[in-house]
Design a protein around this motif. Structure first.
Motif: not given
Length: 559
Positions: A140-156, A267-278
């Motif tokens: 598939p050429t377009k996917t909503k989100t490839y990976f889930k957020s991993s930041e969890g306990p470190w963000k705050a 492809l890298r930029l597409y994945y990263w930007m799509g996830q950030m915007l969402q």
């Protein structure tokens, strides 16, 4: 058993306490990864470590030694719980030399076992870009989100450290995340907009022993790229950062993207930007209320699009998804700027997901919003027309837009603006300010044939023409007269061009009478003397066929 539980608790607390204050030395990451080989860490600790590694990946000063552990990380794919996070780490590390047939086979086996998982699809897509001959399946050429957020306990904690160190050194400001909302789901984009300075260039203890094993002679570190001559000298040795956000604010890397059409970068930029915007969108995410930061992010994307003179597909998808939910107020200038860079395509989605929502907001919003929308649509039209001018480059056809398709798309946009303008003038009682923006749009439309070489002439609708003609404002009347003059000039030029084609039609039939004679005979004798018997047969048979066809055509005309 109690000791294991106690050790896991201690290890969990230690991992959650690993908050970077600046850059992370690469050798410390290698040491931490080696700890996973001791079989003393449980599955939950391994998973937590991978999440930590993904979160702080941008803080690692260099990636050579970490990339050398690619095979080690790859071996963890067999663990179903770790697999999504391992794929994420591999996605960040993958280079062309990492793509091997046995790894492709392993991923395909996992896909057959688990189904089409987004994390496997992401890694296979990247492999296919680097080595399409190894990955022959259709993805598939377009996917909503490839990976889930991993930041969890470190963000705050990262936010707290950033705020504490804010105003200290430029390096610290560069690498820390630009957000003050600990509860935010995802605020990773600011750290990716700056290339972290590499501490590996300093003579740190422990790096010398790796210098022979991990030589960087073949690649040029992007953090050392400072001038355009450096880019020209090292353009084939550059390796982009694993996270693509830093590209947006670096003119030299944007130049590289324009010069080297590397699909893996897009492809890298597409994945990263799509996830950030969402995940950053303030009206699509319930717990995200920091509009100022999101505005800054959108402005950064817009500036990069202006630099590249093309829109990002991920940004286009974001607009399609978010405009139907947009209130017309949040981030208005930034959203309308992004609308002006929607890529040219014949996709019907633009009518449903852009024109429809904009029309609803246009009819129910203030005069100034109406003017802003018209200005954005005018810039969108100009960007599309400029694409047509640059159509001399064969790469333009990658947009899957023919001339007839371009004419259709542009005509749809002009008719849409005509409908907006007609209704808008009625709602605003023929406002002079609104008329100015409407006529400004038609100043571009009236010159499309001569200025942009587009065979299309569309006059303003009556609901625009007559209010402008009967306006008591001299500036409006002058604007309308100029537009009508340019319409006439373009129409006359189009008719003259059409008549010239009728008078001098292009005859594509080869007339051998023009080349027959002594010189032609001499040339044939020279060719035949070279022993080119196949050429002799070909020329004589071709001349006979064309001559017979021309003779039959002449006989038909006389008859």
């Amino acid at each position: 058993m109690g000791r294991i539980i106690s050790a896991d608790r201690v290890n969990t607390r230690l991992l959650k306490s690993l908050i970077p204050a600046s850059v992370i030395p690469e050798n410390s990451v290698v040491t931490a990864v080696s700890w996973l080989c001791t079989n003393k860490s449980s599955g939950s600790i391994q998973l937590l470590f991978l999440r930590w590694l993904i979160t702080v990946f941008d803080f690692i000063d260099r990636k050579e030694q970490v990339n050398a552990l690619y095979g080690f990380f790859f071996s963890f794919l067999q663990d179903e719980k770790l697999c999504p996070y391992v794929c994420h780490v591999l996605y960040l590390l993958t280079r062309k030399e990492n793509v091997k047939p046995f790894r492709v086979r392993r991923l395909l086996d996992l896909q057959a076992k688990m189904g089409m998982q987004p994390h496997l699809q992401a890694l296979l897509s990247l492999y296919k870009l680097f080595c399409p001959e190894l990955v022959t399946i259709t993805l598939p050429t377009k996917t909503k989100t490839y990976f889930k957020s991993s930041e969890g306990p470190w963000k705050a904690a990262m936010n707290a450290v950033r705020q504490r160190n804010q105003g200290s050194t430029p390096l610290t400001q560069a690498v820390f995340l630009g957000t003050a909302q600990p509860q935010s789901r995802k605020r990773k984009w600011n750290t990716q907009l700056v290339l972290p300075a590499s501490s590996a260039r300093n003579s740190e203890v422990g790096t010398e022993k790796y210098s022979d094993l991990f030589s960087t002679d073949e690649t040029f570190p992007v953090e050392q790229l400072q001038t355009f001559p450096q880019l020209l000298q090292n353009i084939h040795r550059l390796e982009f950062p694993s996270q693509m956000g830093s590209v947006l604010t670096n003119p030299l890397l944007l130049h590289y993207m324009n010069c080297v059409r590397d699909e893996s970068i897009y492809l890298r930029l597409y994945y990263w930007m799509g996830q950030m915007l969402q995940e950053e969108c303030t009206w699509c995410v319930v717990d995200n209320t920091n509009e100022t930061e999101f505005k800054s992010f959108l402005e950064t994307i817009y500036k990069a699009e202006c630099f590249l003179q093309e829109g990002f597909p991920a940004c286009e998808e974001f607009l399609y998804k978010s405009l139907p939910l947009w209130d017309g107020s949040s981030c208005r200038p930034e959203i309308l700027k992004l609308v002006s860079w929607i890529p040219l395509s014949s996709s019907p989605e633009i009518k449903s997901y852009v024109y429809g929502p904009l029309a609803q907001l246009f009819f129910t919003s203030s005069l100034y919003f109406k003017c802003s929308v018209l200005e954005s649509l005018k810039e969108l039209l100009e960007n599309w027309l400029n694409c047509n001018v640059i159509d001399m480059d064969p790469e333009f056809h990658s947009l899957n837009t023919t001339l007839s398709g371009l004419v259709t798309v542009v005509a749809d946009l002009i008719h849409f603006v005509g409908r907006l303008s007609t209704v808008g003038l009625r709602l605003e009682k023929n406002s002079t300010l609104l008329l100015f923006f409407i006529l400004d749009f038609y100043e571009t439309v009236c010159d499309m044939y001569l200025k942009y070489n587009l065979p299309l002439l569309i006059l303003p609708p009556a609901g625009v023409f007559y209010p402008a003609l009967l306006s008591m404002d001299s500036v409006t009347l002058n604007q309308l007269c100029y537009i009508m003059y340019r319409y006439r000039t373009n129409l006359v030029a189009a008719k003259e061009n059409e008549e010239s084609k009728k008078i001098c039609p292009e005859d594509t039939t080869l007339n051998f009478k023009l080349i027959k004679g002594k010189r032609w005979d001499w040339y044939l004798e020279y060719l035949y003397a070279q022993g080119l018997e196949g050429l002799k047969v070909f020329i004589e048979s071709s001349i006979n066929r064309v001559s017979q066809a021309s003779l039959r055509k002449a006989e038909n005309v006389e008859a």
